[in-house]
Design a protein around this motif. Structure first.
Motif, PDB file in Angstrom:
ATOM      1  N   LEU A  48      30.323  73.515  28.808  1.00 56.22           N
ATOM      2  CA  LEU A  48      31.276  72.881  27.887  1.00 56.22           C
ATOM      3  C   LEU A  48      31.102  73.394  26.468  1.00 56.22           C
ATOM      4  N   SER A  49      29.855  73.423  25.991  1.00 56.18           N
ATOM      5  CA  SER A  49      29.640  73.886  24.616  1.00 56.18           C
ATOM      6  C   SER A  49      29.794  75.400  24.520  1.00 56.18           C
ATOM      7  N   MET A  50      29.530  76.118  25.615  1.00 57.52           N
ATOM      8  CA  MET A  50      29.795  77.562  25.592  1.00 57.52           C
ATOM      9  C   MET A  50      31.292  77.833  25.499  1.00 57.52           C
ATOM     10  N   THR A  51      32.090  76.971  26.125  1.00 58.22           N
ATOM     11  CA  THR A  51      33.543  77.101  26.001  1.00 58.22           C
ATOM     12  C   THR A  51      33.977  76.882  24.564  1.00 58.22           C
ATOM     13  N   ALA A  52      33.392  75.879  23.922  1.00 55.60           N
ATOM     14  CA  ALA A  52      33.675  75.641  22.504  1.00 55.60           C
ATOM     15  C   ALA A  52      33.245  76.835  21.663  1.00 55.60           C
ATOM     16  N   ALA A  53      32.094  77.421  22.023  1.00 53.00           N
ATOM     17  CA  ALA A  53      31.607  78.595  21.300  1.00 53.00           C
ATOM     18  C   ALA A  53      32.550  79.777  21.465  1.00 53.00           C
ATOM     19  N   LEU A  54      33.125  79.916  22.658  1.00 55.09           N
ATOM     20  CA  LEU A  54      34.088  80.981  22.902  1.00 55.09           C
ATOM     21  C   LEU A  54      35.244  80.890  21.915  1.00 55.09           C
TER      22      LEU A  54
ATOM     23  N   GLU B 280      22.345  65.451   4.768  1.00 52.92           N
ATOM     24  CA  GLU B 280      21.288  64.481   5.062  1.00 52.92           C
ATOM     25  C   GLU B 280      19.928  65.146   5.306  1.00 52.92           C
ATOM     26  N   GLY B 281      19.891  66.454   5.194  1.00 53.67           N
ATOM     27  CA  GLY B 281      18.626  67.160   5.313  1.00 53.67           C
ATOM     28  C   GLY B 281      18.313  67.720   6.685  1.00 53.67           C
ATOM     29  N   TYR B 282      19.263  67.642   7.613  1.00 53.18           N
ATOM     30  CA  TYR B 282      19.011  68.210   8.940  1.00 53.18           C
ATOM     31  C   TYR B 282      19.030  69.731   8.856  1.00 53.18           C
ATOM     32  N   GLN B 283      18.172  70.345   9.670  1.00 57.24           N
ATOM     33  CA  GLN B 283      17.955  71.788   9.565  1.00 57.24           C
ATOM     34  C   GLN B 283      18.448  72.564  10.775  1.00 57.24           C
ATOM     35  N   ILE B 284      18.679  71.883  11.877  1.00 62.09           N
ATOM     36  CA  ILE B 284      19.180  72.529  13.082  1.00 62.09           C
ATOM     37  C   ILE B 284      20.110  71.558  13.799  1.00 62.09           C
ATOM     38  N   LEU B 285      21.203  72.091  14.337  1.00 63.66           N
ATOM     39  CA  LEU B 285      22.240  71.259  14.953  1.00 63.66           C
ATOM     40  C   LEU B 285      22.302  71.553  16.441  1.00 63.66           C
ATOM     41  N   LEU B 286      22.434  70.495  17.237  1.00 67.12           N
ATOM     42  CA  LEU B 286      22.618  70.615  18.681  1.00 67.12           C
ATOM     43  C   LEU B 286      23.987  70.051  19.035  1.00 67.12           C
ATOM     44  N   THR B 287      24.628  70.604  20.047  1.00 64.80           N
ATOM     45  CA  THR B 287      25.970  70.153  20.414  1.00 64.80           C
ATOM     46  C   THR B 287      25.975  69.540  21.804  1.00 64.80           C
ATOM     47  N   GLY B 288      26.741  68.459  21.941  1.00 60.47           N
ATOM     48  CA  GLY B 288      26.885  67.789  23.219  1.00 60.47           C
ATOM     49  C   GLY B 288      28.244  67.131  23.318  1.00 60.47           C
ATOM     50  N   GLU B 289      28.564  66.619  24.496  1.00 56.68           N
ATOM     51  CA  GLU B 289      29.872  65.994  24.714  1.00 56.68           C
ATOM     52  C   GLU B 289      29.770  64.918  25.788  1.00 56.68           C
ATOM     53  N   MET B 290      30.754  64.039  25.760  1.00 55.70           N
ATOM     54  CA  MET B 290      30.928  63.043  26.812  1.00 55.70           C
ATOM     55  C   MET B 290      32.420  62.794  26.967  1.00 55.70           C
TER      56      MET B 290
END
Length: 371
Positions: A284-290, A183-193
């Motif tokens: 949370l996202s650092m855990t996913a990154a791990l 869709e043309g996005y150039q940078i991704l951010l991660t979040g959770e709920m």
């Protein structure tokens, strides 16, 4: 000790479908273009300002140049993926609220009525809520192709999910990253709920980093001292009952993890595959990154850390991943708010990078690089 390129030699994987797909990912995700990084760094040195005057922001722009394979970096279209899921471990009294809150907040993402939504409006970030594992469907958010399960099981009694469910959640995250790229996005951010997800994050961190549970377990969304004690005990039981193997990240994720963490892990792998920078939120996202780096070590070069949260595991995670977060604002909200908060500052750095005159252009002698 951090997780480096030797992890692949230490890890063991069973002969299975996900093993073949993981092997293919490891081949396809390559390190960023170091020549583009060098050209971006040289450009920073030529700008008419004190050398390295913008510190970590110069480093981030240079890193993005290598990731995107061009010194003409592009950050105009930003996407925040918020993975929503529920956790069976809430049965153990590890949270202040019930699982119904996850669905309520997920619905509010569509209405633009969450903290992340308000911040994203200012930061120019488009937010995409994803129901990867809520216990009930929410119209406009829940899609059959995204939903892996209706919540995880209580990891204090049995594995949180099957190995297949864990891998399916990772694949969902990879697919979502690919969709945003298309869709043309150039940078991704991660979040959770997800109510109860800090319990899963602490369990994963304790196992993967071989640390005492008490050292990596915090108050989450505001637990009392007694609540933290129950949380620690629940994690200890989960580890004792399920015996997750830290040499096998997928085993850890399946036994004591959560679907939203799995989705974020996949999104990071997908971003690396699509040569997109991916901005982490907090613990949370650092855990996913791990987990993502344990599965595909080259993924680490695509990660940008936004902030250090108040969760006690955050410091250990950033050290293990060799990350250097920019913000230290005592944030502890989730939803990707820390990642969103970084974006205006990154935009400012890009503005300087592209529009600041050079020393030569204004006929000033450049600063000398100190040896």
């Amino acid at each position: 000790m951090g997780i480096g390129n030797n992890w692949r030699e230490k890890a063991k994987y069973r002969g299975s479908e996900e093993n073949m797909e993981l092997t293919e990912l490891q081949k396809q995700i390559t390190e960023p273009d170091r020549e583009c990084e060098a050209r971006a760094e040289k450009h920073w040195m030529q700008l008419a300002k004190p050398l390295s005057g913008l510190g970590k922001f110069e480093t981030m722009v240079t890193q993005i140049a290598g990731i995107q394979r061009t010194e003409q970096i592009r950050l105009h279209k930003k996407a925040l993926l918020v993975f929503c899921a529920d956790n069976g471990v809430v049965e153990e009294g590890v949270t202040q609220t019930g699982q119904d809150v996850t669905a309520v907040v997920a619905g509010n993402f569509l209405k633009g009525e969450t903290t992340a939504c308000k911040m994203a409006q200012i930061a120019g970030v488009d937010l995409f809520p994803i129901d990867i594992g809520m216990i009930r469907d929410v119209e406009g958010v829940s899609r059959p192709e995204d939903k892996v399960a209706y919540g995880t099981k209580n990891m204090a009694k049995e594995p949180a999910m099957t190995r297949k469910e864990a891998w399916n959640a990772i694949e969902t995250g990879i697919r979502k990253a690919k969709e945003r790229k298309a869709e043309g996005y150039q940078i991704l951010l991660t979040g959770e709920m997800g109510i109860g997800n800090t319990t899963a994050a602490s369990a994963i961190t304790a196992v993967m980093l071989n640390r005492p549970v008490e050292q990596v377990t915090g108050r989450g969304a505001g637990l009392t001292g007694e609540g933290v004690r129950r949380k620690v005990q629940a994690i200890q039981r989960a580890v004792e009952i399920n015996q997750p193997d830290r040499r096998e990240p997928l085993d850890v994720l399946a036994k004591v993890g959560s679907l939203d963490i799995a989705g974020m892990c996949g999104a990071m792998l997908g971003a690396a595959l699509m040569q997109m920078p991916v901005v982490l939120d907090g613990a949370l996202s650092m855990t996913a990154a791990l987990l993502a780096v344990a599965l595909v070590p080259a993924c680490r070069s695509y990660l940008i850390a936004s902030h250090v949260s108040k969760e006690p595991s955050c410091q250990l995670l950033k050290e293990s991943l060799y990350l250097d977060p920019v913000l230290n604002a005592d944030m502890n909200l989730g939803e990707g708010t820390g990642a969103v908060a970084l974006m205006p500052l990154l935009d400012m750095a890009a503005k300087v990078y592209f529009e600041m005159p050079t020393f030569e252009g204004i006929e000033i002698k450049p600063y000398e690089v100190l040896k």
